[in-house]
Scaffold this motif. Structure first.
Motif, PDB file in Angstrom:
ATOM      1  N   SER A 301       0.821  -1.212   0.000  1.00  0.00           N
ATOM      2  CA  SER A 301       0.000   0.000   0.000  1.00  0.00           C
ATOM      3  C   SER A 301       0.853   1.259   0.000  1.00  0.00           C
ATOM      4  O   SER A 301       0.538   2.239  -0.686  1.00  0.00           O
ATOM      5  N   LEU A 302       1.937   1.252   0.773  1.00  0.00           N
ATOM      6  CA  LEU A 302       2.781   2.446   0.826  1.00  0.00           C
ATOM      7  C   LEU A 302       3.482   2.665  -0.508  1.00  0.00           C
ATOM      8  O   LEU A 302       3.577   3.805  -0.987  1.00  0.00           O
ATOM      9  N   CYS A 303       3.964   1.591  -1.125  1.00  0.00           N
ATOM     10  CA  CYS A 303       4.600   1.723  -2.440  1.00  0.00           C
ATOM     11  C   CYS A 303       3.589   2.141  -3.494  1.00  0.00           C
ATOM     12  O   CYS A 303       3.885   2.954  -4.384  1.00  0.00           O
ATOM     13  N   TRP A 304       2.377   1.592  -3.398  1.00  0.00           N
ATOM     14  CA  TRP A 304       1.310   2.020  -4.317  1.00  0.00           C
ATOM     15  C   TRP A 304       1.029   3.510  -4.150  1.00  0.00           C
ATOM     16  O   TRP A 304       0.810   4.233  -5.131  1.00  0.00           O
ATOM     17  N   THR A 305       1.035   3.986  -2.901  1.00  0.00           N
ATOM     18  CA  THR A 305       0.769   5.397  -2.636  1.00  0.00           C
ATOM     19  C   THR A 305       1.777   6.292  -3.350  1.00  0.00           C
ATOM     20  O   THR A 305       1.402   7.292  -3.978  1.00  0.00           O
ATOM     21  N   ALA A 306       3.046   5.936  -3.279  1.00  0.00           N
ATOM     22  CA  ALA A 306       4.068   6.746  -3.942  1.00  0.00           C
ATOM     23  C   ALA A 306       3.879   6.743  -5.459  1.00  0.00           C
ATOM     24  O   ALA A 306       3.958   7.790  -6.117  1.00  0.00           O
ATOM     25  N   GLY A 307       3.615   5.565  -6.022  1.00  0.00           N
ATOM     26  CA  GLY A 307       3.356   5.497  -7.451  1.00  0.00           C
ATOM     27  C   GLY A 307       2.100   6.260  -7.850  1.00  0.00           C
ATOM     28  O   GLY A 307       2.030   6.850  -8.940  1.00  0.00           O
ATOM     29  N   TYR A 308       1.124   6.277  -6.950  1.00  0.00           N
ATOM     30  CA  TYR A 308      -0.146   6.964  -7.205  1.00  0.00           C
ATOM     31  C   TYR A 308       0.045   8.466  -7.340  1.00  0.00           C
ATOM     32  O   TYR A 308      -0.708   9.130  -8.059  1.00  0.00           O
ATOM     33  N   TRP A 309       1.047   9.011  -6.678  1.00  0.00           N
ATOM     34  CA  TRP A 309       1.297  10.444  -6.822  1.00  0.00           C
ATOM     35  C   TRP A 309       1.545  10.808  -8.269  1.00  0.00           C
ATOM     36  O   TRP A 309       1.198  11.903  -8.717  1.00  0.00           O
ATOM     37  N   VAL A 310       2.140   9.900  -9.010  1.00  0.00           N
ATOM     38  CA  VAL A 310       2.427  10.148 -10.420  1.00  0.00           C
ATOM     39  C   VAL A 310       1.177   9.927 -11.270  1.00  0.00           C
ATOM     40  O   VAL A 310       0.787  10.792 -12.073  1.00  0.00           O
ATOM     41  N   THR A 311       0.533   8.768 -11.096  1.00  0.00           N
ATOM     42  CA  THR A 311      -0.607   8.433 -11.958  1.00  0.00           C
ATOM     43  C   THR A 311      -1.834   9.287 -11.655  1.00  0.00           C
ATOM     44  O   THR A 311      -2.580   9.642 -12.573  1.00  0.00           O
ATOM     45  N   ALA A 312      -2.066   9.637 -10.394  1.00  0.00           N
ATOM     46  CA  ALA A 312      -3.260  10.414 -10.053  1.00  0.00           C
ATOM     47  C   ALA A 312      -3.206  11.807 -10.656  1.00  0.00           C
ATOM     48  O   ALA A 312      -4.242  12.369 -11.024  1.00  0.00           O
ATOM     49  N   ARG A 313      -2.028  12.361 -10.742  1.00  0.00           N
ATOM     50  CA  ARG A 313      -1.928  13.677 -11.375  1.00  0.00           C
ATOM     51  C   ARG A 313      -2.350  13.606 -12.842  1.00  0.00           C
ATOM     52  O   ARG A 313      -2.957  14.540 -13.372  1.00  0.00           O
ATOM     53  N   ARG A 314      -2.061  12.502 -13.485  1.00  0.00           N
ATOM     54  CA  ARG A 314      -2.481  12.337 -14.872  1.00  0.00           C
ATOM     55  C   ARG A 314      -3.992  12.163 -14.966  1.00  0.00           C
ATOM     56  O   ARG A 314      -4.637  12.684 -15.864  1.00  0.00           O
ATOM     57  N   TRP A 315      -4.587  11.404 -13.978  1.00  0.00           N
ATOM     58  CA  TRP A 315      -6.020  11.136 -14.030  1.00  0.00           C
ATOM     59  C   TRP A 315      -6.862  12.338 -13.614  1.00  0.00           C
ATOM     60  O   TRP A 315      -7.905  12.610 -14.196  1.00  0.00           O
ATOM     61  N   TYR A 316      -6.411  13.058 -12.568  1.00  0.00           N
ATOM     62  CA  TYR A 316      -7.312  14.007 -11.911  1.00  0.00           C
ATOM     63  C   TYR A 316      -6.883  15.462 -11.972  1.00  0.00           C
ATOM     64  O   TYR A 316      -7.688  16.345 -11.701  1.00  0.00           O
ATOM     65  N   ALA A 317      -5.638  15.753 -12.282  1.00  0.00           N
ATOM     66  CA  ALA A 317      -5.202  17.149 -12.320  1.00  0.00           C
ATOM     67  C   ALA A 317      -6.022  17.915 -13.351  1.00  0.00           C
ATOM     68  O   ALA A 317      -6.172  17.495 -14.489  1.00  0.00           O
ATOM     69  N   GLY A 318      -6.580  19.044 -12.948  1.00  0.00           N
ATOM     70  CA  GLY A 318      -7.391  19.852 -13.843  1.00  0.00           C
ATOM     71  C   GLY A 318      -8.857  19.504 -13.836  1.00  0.00           C
ATOM     72  O   GLY A 318      -9.681  20.282 -14.329  1.00  0.00           O
ATOM     73  N   ALA A 319      -9.224  18.338 -13.288  1.00  0.00           N
ATOM     74  CA  ALA A 319     -10.644  17.981 -13.204  1.00  0.00           C
ATOM     75  C   ALA A 319     -11.293  18.769 -12.077  1.00  0.00           C
ATOM     76  O   ALA A 319     -10.682  19.014 -11.033  1.00  0.00           O
ATOM     77  N   ASP A 320     -12.536  19.165 -12.283  1.00  0.00           N
ATOM     78  CA  ASP A 320     -13.185  20.019 -11.288  1.00  0.00           C
ATOM     79  C   ASP A 320     -14.329  19.323 -10.549  1.00  0.00           C
ATOM     80  O   ASP A 320     -15.048  19.962  -9.781  1.00  0.00           O
ATOM     81  N   SER A 321     -14.513  18.000 -10.736  1.00  0.00           N
ATOM     82  CA  SER A 321     -15.553  17.301  -9.984  1.00  0.00           C
ATOM     83  C   SER A 321     -15.144  17.197  -8.524  1.00  0.00           C
ATOM     84  O   SER A 321     -13.956  17.213  -8.187  1.00  0.00           O
ATOM     85  N   SER A 322     -16.124  17.082  -7.653  1.00  0.00           N
ATOM     86  CA  SER A 322     -15.828  16.990  -6.227  1.00  0.00           C
ATOM     87  C   SER A 322     -14.995  15.750  -5.919  1.00  0.00           C
ATOM     88  O   SER A 322     -14.121  15.768  -5.043  1.00  0.00           O
ATOM     89  N   SER A 323     -15.250  14.667  -6.652  1.00  0.00           N
ATOM     90  CA  SER A 323     -14.495  13.436  -6.440  1.00  0.00           C
ATOM     91  C   SER A 323     -13.028  13.631  -6.810  1.00  0.00           C
ATOM     92  O   SER A 323     -12.120  13.217  -6.081  1.00  0.00           O
ATOM     93  N   ALA A 324     -12.772  14.271  -7.958  1.00  0.00           N
ATOM     94  CA  ALA A 324     -11.390  14.492  -8.390  1.00  0.00           C
ATOM     95  C   ALA A 324     -10.660  15.426  -7.438  1.00  0.00           C
ATOM     96  O   ALA A 324      -9.493  15.207  -7.095  1.00  0.00           O
ATOM     97  N   VAL A 325     -11.345  16.460  -6.989  1.00  0.00           N
ATOM     98  CA  VAL A 325     -10.733  17.396  -6.037  1.00  0.00           C
ATOM     99  C   VAL A 325     -10.381  16.680  -4.742  1.00  0.00           C
ATOM    100  O   VAL A 325      -9.292  16.869  -4.180  1.00  0.00           O
ATOM    101  N   ALA A 326     -11.299  15.829  -4.280  1.00  0.00           N
ATOM    102  CA  ALA A 326     -11.049  15.086  -3.041  1.00  0.00           C
ATOM    103  C   ALA A 326      -9.851  14.165  -3.189  1.00  0.00           C
ATOM    104  O   ALA A 326      -9.039  14.007  -2.258  1.00  0.00           O
ATOM    105  N   ARG A 327      -9.703  13.559  -4.350  1.00  0.00           N
ATOM    106  CA  ARG A 327      -8.585  12.646  -4.560  1.00  0.00           C
ATOM    107  C   ARG A 327      -7.257  13.402  -4.653  1.00  0.00           C
ATOM    108  O   ARG A 327      -6.230  12.908  -4.176  1.00  0.00           O
ATOM    109  N   MET A 328      -7.265  14.569  -5.222  1.00  0.00           N
ATOM    110  CA  MET A 328      -6.039  15.361  -5.253  1.00  0.00           C
ATOM    111  C   MET A 328      -5.669  15.824  -3.845  1.00  0.00           C
ATOM    112  O   MET A 328      -4.489  15.870  -3.478  1.00  0.00           O
ATOM    113  N   GLU A 329      -6.675  16.141  -3.033  1.00  0.00           N
ATOM    114  CA  GLU A 329      -6.398  16.518  -1.649  1.00  0.00           C
ATOM    115  C   GLU A 329      -5.832  15.326  -0.880  1.00  0.00           C
ATOM    116  O   GLU A 329      -4.918  15.481  -0.057  1.00  0.00           O
ATOM    117  N   ARG A 330      -6.364  14.135  -1.144  1.00  0.00           N
ATOM    118  CA  ARG A 330      -5.851  12.927  -0.498  1.00  0.00           C
ATOM    119  C   ARG A 330      -4.400  12.679  -0.917  1.00  0.00           C
ATOM    120  O   ARG A 330      -3.567  12.288  -0.094  1.00  0.00           O
TER     121      ARG A 330
END
Length: 354
Positions: A301-330
């Motif tokens: 899980s911890l290694c996934w978290t670090a990798g997620y910092w890279v992939t989540a920016r691709r998925w959610y950066a710039g999205a304005d839905s409440s779900s995407a904003v919440a995930r960027m905050e996470r």
């Protein structure tokens, strides 16, 4: 559709409504409302008694990036669990994308309740549910019918170590990586590698069962009567310690309001689980499995978290839905907490072996 494509949830809802109406699964007066947007699924509520789980993505490398396979996988799990009362009842499914709706989905009943809050009462309920799951008969034809779809993990330490290594690579190889975080990841993986030889102890105390493997608080639905497990995308057949370790992982627990589970509550949960097994020999076996393998879900899980910092920016950066904003905050919160979580996972890997 690429997994990095941003979804228009309003259009998705209308397309689903039209599709279900065409299949006579929806009347003109029925309601379809967005309930949640997770990593793998967008979940809609049909009236008050049904859910539609639409597969739109998968971060799970075992599916090879093909998120349409998630629906067939989860449908097979729910088929096996039918009648146990441990999760949703499968009512219908689309296992291949159709011309009018290019996604797969499942339809289940709606379970009343709320997510896990880590109170002592709910820890007891979750322990009871997991004990019931882990005691489902091994010699069950439906279990072995799962084998073509559900991965059977006979060497869980080796597998989880390799997956942890794989999940860390997007960050370790990123040009934007923090050298201190890279060093922490490499130290963690080196420490975990030294424990791989203990895997042989699991064969001395054999026990295989269906395990859920993804115990974030949102994957529990709990009411005063029972704790239910939902979202089976990470399920496998293997050691029950995969569930215990992920449930107690500091990475998992922190997803609930930055919560840290007190040591005495961790022991309370484990004692409740062992007692719910109602079998002293089986409880001993589970204790060995947890001592040997329990730290590895937290490692992954911890290694996934670090990798997620890279992939989540691709998925959610710039999205304005409440779900995407919440995930960027996470994501940002997990970056702030990383060194603390790293120390906690290192401590788990340093606990004595049986």
């Amino acid at each position: 559709m690429s997994s990095s494509t941003l979804l228009n949830l309003g259009q998705l809802c209308e397309a689903l409504r039209s599709h279900l109406y065409g299949r006579h699964l929806l009347d003109s007066n029925d309601t379809v409302e967005l309930l949640a947007h997770g990593e793998a699924n967008v979940i809609f509520r049909l009236n008050s008694d049904r859910l539609v789980r639409v597969a739109v993505n998968t971060p799970n490398q075992r599916f090879g990036g093909d998120f349409s396979r998630v629906t067939a996988f989860e449908a097979s799990i729910l088929g096996y669990l039918q009648g146990t009362g441990l999760g949703h009842q499968l009512l219908d499914a689309q296992l291949q994308p159709s011309v009018d709706f290019p996604y797969t989905y499942s339809i289940t009943n709606y379970l009343p309740g709320g997510p896990l809050n880590y109170s002592r009462l709910q820890l007891q309920q979750c322990a009871t549910t997991l004990a019931r799951l882990h005691r489902l008969p091994l010699q069950n034809d439906r279990l072995y019918q799962l084998m073509p779809l559900v991965q059977r993990v006979s060497q869980p330490l080796s597998l989880f170590f390799q997956e942890a290594w794989d999940y860390a690579q997007p960050y370790i190889t990123s040009s934007d990586a923090d050298p201190d975080v890279v060093a922490m990841l490499e130290i963690l993986l080196t420490k975990a590698q030294t424990r791989l030889a203990a895997e042989t102890l699991l064969s001395d105390y054999p026990h295989e069962c269906l395990v859920h493997s993804d115990h974030t608080y949102e994957n529990w639905v709990i009411n005063p009567q029972q704790a239910y497990l939902i979202d089976w995308e990470w399920a496998e057949i293997g050691s029950p310690a995969g569930d215990l370790g992920h449930f107690l992982s500091p990475v998992t627990v922190r997803r609930y309001r930055n919560y840290q589970l007190p040591a005495e509550d961790k022991q309370f949960f484990l004692n409740a689980y062992y007692n719910a097994l109602d079998d002293a020999d089986l409880a001993q076996t589970m204790g060995v499995h947890f001592a040997v393998f329990g730290a590895f879900p937290a490692l992954r899980s911890l290694c996934w978290t670090a990798g997620y910092w890279v992939t989540a920016r691709r998925w959610y950066a710039g999205a304005d839905s409440s779900s995407a904003v919440a995930r960027m905050e996470r994501l940002q919160e997990s970056q702030r907490q990383f060194s603390t979580m790293w120390a906690e996972v290192m401590a788990l890997l340093e606990e004595p072996l049986p």
